[in-house]
Design a protein around this motif. Sequence first.
Motif, mmCIF file in Angstrom:
data_model
loop_
_atom_site.group_PDB
_atom_site.id
_atom_site.type_symbol
_atom_site.label_atom_id
_atom_site.label_comp_id
_atom_site.label_asym_id
_atom_site.label_seq_id
_atom_site.Cartn_x
_atom_site.Cartn_y
_atom_site.Cartn_z
ATOM 1 N N GLU A 3 -12.000 15.902 -9.048
ATOM 2 C CA GLU A 3 -11.144 16.060 -7.875
ATOM 3 C C GLU A 3 -10.455 14.747 -7.519
ATOM 4 O O GLU A 3 -9.274 14.725 -7.155
ATOM 5 C CB GLU A 3 -11.967 16.563 -6.688
ATOM 6 N N VAL A 4 -11.186 13.650 -7.626
ATOM 7 C CA VAL A 4 -10.608 12.335 -7.340
ATOM 8 C C VAL A 4 -9.508 12.013 -8.350
ATOM 9 O O VAL A 4 -8.452 11.503 -8.001
ATOM 10 C CB VAL A 4 -11.696 11.249 -7.370
ATOM 11 N N SER A 5 -9.756 12.322 -9.615
ATOM 12 C CA SER A 5 -8.774 12.082 -10.667
ATOM 13 C C SER A 5 -7.464 12.786 -10.359
ATOM 14 O O SER A 5 -6.384 12.215 -10.504
ATOM 15 C CB SER A 5 -9.329 12.556 -12.015
ATOM 16 N N LYS A 6 -7.559 14.018 -9.892
ATOM 17 C CA LYS A 6 -6.361 14.794 -9.568
ATOM 18 C C LYS A 6 -5.669 14.239 -8.332
ATOM 19 O O LYS A 6 -4.440 14.158 -8.275
ATOM 20 C CB LYS A 6 -6.750 16.261 -9.345
ATOM 21 N N ALA A 7 -6.455 13.822 -7.324
ATOM 22 C CA ALA A 7 -5.885 13.351 -6.063
ATOM 23 C C ALA A 7 -5.119 12.046 -6.220
ATOM 24 O O ALA A 7 -4.040 11.872 -5.666
ATOM 25 C CB ALA A 7 -6.993 13.184 -5.022
ATOM 26 N N VAL A 8 -5.675 11.121 -6.995
ATOM 27 C CA VAL A 8 -5.035 9.801 -7.140
ATOM 28 C C VAL A 8 -4.219 9.683 -8.415
ATOM 29 O O VAL A 8 -3.635 8.638 -8.693
ATOM 30 C CB VAL A 8 -6.076 8.666 -7.075
ATOM 31 N N LEU A 47 0.824 -1.202 0.000
ATOM 32 C CA LEU A 47 0.000 0.000 0.000
ATOM 33 C C LEU A 47 0.862 1.258 0.000
ATOM 34 O O LEU A 47 0.854 2.034 0.921
ATOM 35 C CB LEU A 47 -0.919 -0.005 1.230
ATOM 36 N N MET A 48 1.609 1.447 -1.069
ATOM 37 C CA MET A 48 2.444 2.630 -1.214
ATOM 38 C C MET A 48 2.148 3.307 -2.536
ATOM 39 O O MET A 48 2.870 3.143 -3.503
ATOM 40 C CB MET A 48 3.927 2.250 -1.159
ATOM 41 N N PRO A 49 1.095 4.064 -2.613
ATOM 42 C CA PRO A 49 0.698 4.676 -3.894
ATOM 43 C C PRO A 49 1.813 5.476 -4.556
ATOM 44 O O PRO A 49 2.095 5.310 -5.735
ATOM 45 C CB PRO A 49 -0.474 5.577 -3.497
ATOM 46 N N ALA A 50 2.477 6.356 -3.823
ATOM 47 C CA ALA A 50 3.482 7.223 -4.454
ATOM 48 C C ALA A 50 4.654 6.418 -4.962
ATOM 49 O O ALA A 50 5.150 6.639 -6.062
ATOM 50 C CB ALA A 50 3.962 8.264 -3.453
ATOM 51 N N TRP A 51 5.101 5.456 -4.167
ATOM 52 C CA TRP A 51 6.276 4.708 -4.571
ATOM 53 C C TRP A 51 5.960 3.739 -5.698
ATOM 54 O O TRP A 51 6.791 3.466 -6.539
ATOM 55 C CB TRP A 51 6.847 3.978 -3.352
ATOM 56 N N LYS A 52 4.746 3.206 -5.738
ATOM 57 C CA LYS A 52 4.377 2.312 -6.827
ATOM 58 C C LYS A 52 4.398 3.059 -8.156
ATOM 59 O O LYS A 52 4.756 2.509 -9.175
ATOM 60 C CB LYS A 52 2.978 1.739 -6.592
ATOM 61 N N ARG A 53 3.994 4.307 -8.153
ATOM 62 C CA ARG A 53 3.840 5.041 -9.404
ATOM 63 C C ARG A 53 5.148 5.119 -10.174
ATOM 64 O O ARG A 53 5.175 5.037 -11.388
ATOM 65 C CB ARG A 53 3.302 6.444 -9.122
ATOM 66 N N TRP A 54 6.275 5.341 -9.451
ATOM 67 C CA TRP A 54 7.514 5.490 -10.201
ATOM 68 C C TRP A 54 8.512 4.372 -9.967
ATOM 69 O O TRP A 54 9.462 4.214 -10.723
ATOM 70 C CB TRP A 54 8.178 6.828 -9.879
ATOM 71 N N GLY A 55 8.332 3.606 -8.914
ATOM 72 C CA GLY A 55 9.382 2.701 -8.504
ATOM 73 C C GLY A 55 9.492 1.401 -9.256
ATOM 74 O O GLY A 55 10.575 1.033 -9.726
ATOM 75 N N LEU A 73 -5.073 9.590 -11.665
ATOM 76 C CA LEU A 73 -5.575 8.667 -12.676
ATOM 77 C C LEU A 73 -6.423 9.454 -13.660
ATOM 78 O O LEU A 73 -7.046 10.457 -13.292
ATOM 79 C CB LEU A 73 -6.428 7.573 -12.027
ATOM 80 N N PRO A 74 -6.489 9.025 -14.912
ATOM 81 C CA PRO A 74 -7.324 9.728 -15.897
ATOM 82 C C PRO A 74 -8.788 9.732 -15.460
ATOM 83 O O PRO A 74 -9.260 8.782 -14.827
ATOM 84 C CB PRO A 74 -7.126 8.918 -17.176
ATOM 85 N N ILE A 75 -9.503 10.784 -15.806
ATOM 86 C CA ILE A 75 -10.913 10.903 -15.438
ATOM 87 C C ILE A 75 -11.726 9.747 -16.006
ATOM 88 O O ILE A 75 -12.692 9.287 -15.389
ATOM 89 C CB ILE A 75 -11.478 12.265 -15.928
ATOM 90 N N GLU A 76 -11.313 9.247 -17.188
ATOM 91 C CA GLU A 76 -12.037 8.110 -17.789
ATOM 92 C C GLU A 76 -11.933 6.864 -16.902
ATOM 93 O O GLU A 76 -12.870 6.107 -16.773
ATOM 94 C CB GLU A 76 -11.474 7.807 -19.190
ATOM 95 N N LYS A 77 -10.770 6.686 -16.287
ATOM 96 C CA LYS A 77 -10.562 5.538 -15.391
ATOM 97 C C LYS A 77 -11.449 5.666 -14.151
ATOM 98 O O LYS A 77 -12.038 4.692 -13.689
ATOM 99 C CB LYS A 77 -9.098 5.492 -14.973
#
Length: 287
Positions: free
Chosen positions: A271-276, A214-222, A278-282
């Motif tokens: 707002e959710v799209s920006k926070a997490v 459960l590491m959202p930030a680290w998963k994104r680039w790591g 992810l594209p708004i379509e997702k």
Amino acid sequence: MFFPELDSMLDYSETRFLMQELLVDIVGEEARELDLLLEIRYKGLDGYILIHLEPQSYRDSRFHERMFIYFSRLFERYRKEHKLIIPIAIFTSDEIREEQDTLEMVIPEHQILRFQFLKVELRNQNWRRFIDSDNAVAAALLAKMGYTTREARDVRREFLRMFMKLKTRLDQGRLALVMSVADLYFQPDRAQDEEIIKELMIQYPEEGEAIMELMPAWKRWGYEEGIAEGIEQGIEKGIEQGIERGIEQGVEKGQAEIIRKLLLHGFTPEEVSKAVELPIEKIKKLM
């Protein structure tokens, strides 16, 4: 966490969140929804009270007046049903300052009005006071508390240690929520984060997978760029398991749960799209 005496007077077995109240600010000629309104039983009065929680992220010299207006509207509406209304402001600005929490009106030899709300100024809180707390809010907000640039790495490391302790008593949805809140406040530093992961996995090998899940930030680039490079072979296996489980299960399942909670709390899809991130379509597809 911040008001232990008040906490001891509350009966959490009888608690409900009220629908967002729309209050009209007559002075400012505007309408505004309260952020959070809680009805709970108060032991001292043997009855129900209201707790109004209002987060404030920017400087507003008239915020104390706004809090009084909200209080007045709540008192006007609920005075027959609730014997006590407790307003609490949570200041989340990155600046360290003393916020005004009192509104007074006086004339010589007479006090007409003295209104004072409870307040939490996160930047004025010393983060070290909370690292041994088992309160999930302490972990989530640790990065918003007061610390120096030199202490930033220690703050991030202590957050992860606290997170591992929480894992033994919180379900996956709540863990994901704590991590997602903290993720908004931490500024990722890839090299530093790799070092922290390595240290924690050596010190707490049995919790290695839990750290990775459960590491959202680290998963994104790591993971795509080989976060495991340079780490001992024994640790690599644990990281690979964390990658596999974290990406295939944790990311999709965890993000879906986070998105669901944010939408239920009134955030718009945009707002959710920006926070997490992810594209708004997702987001709409998950909805």
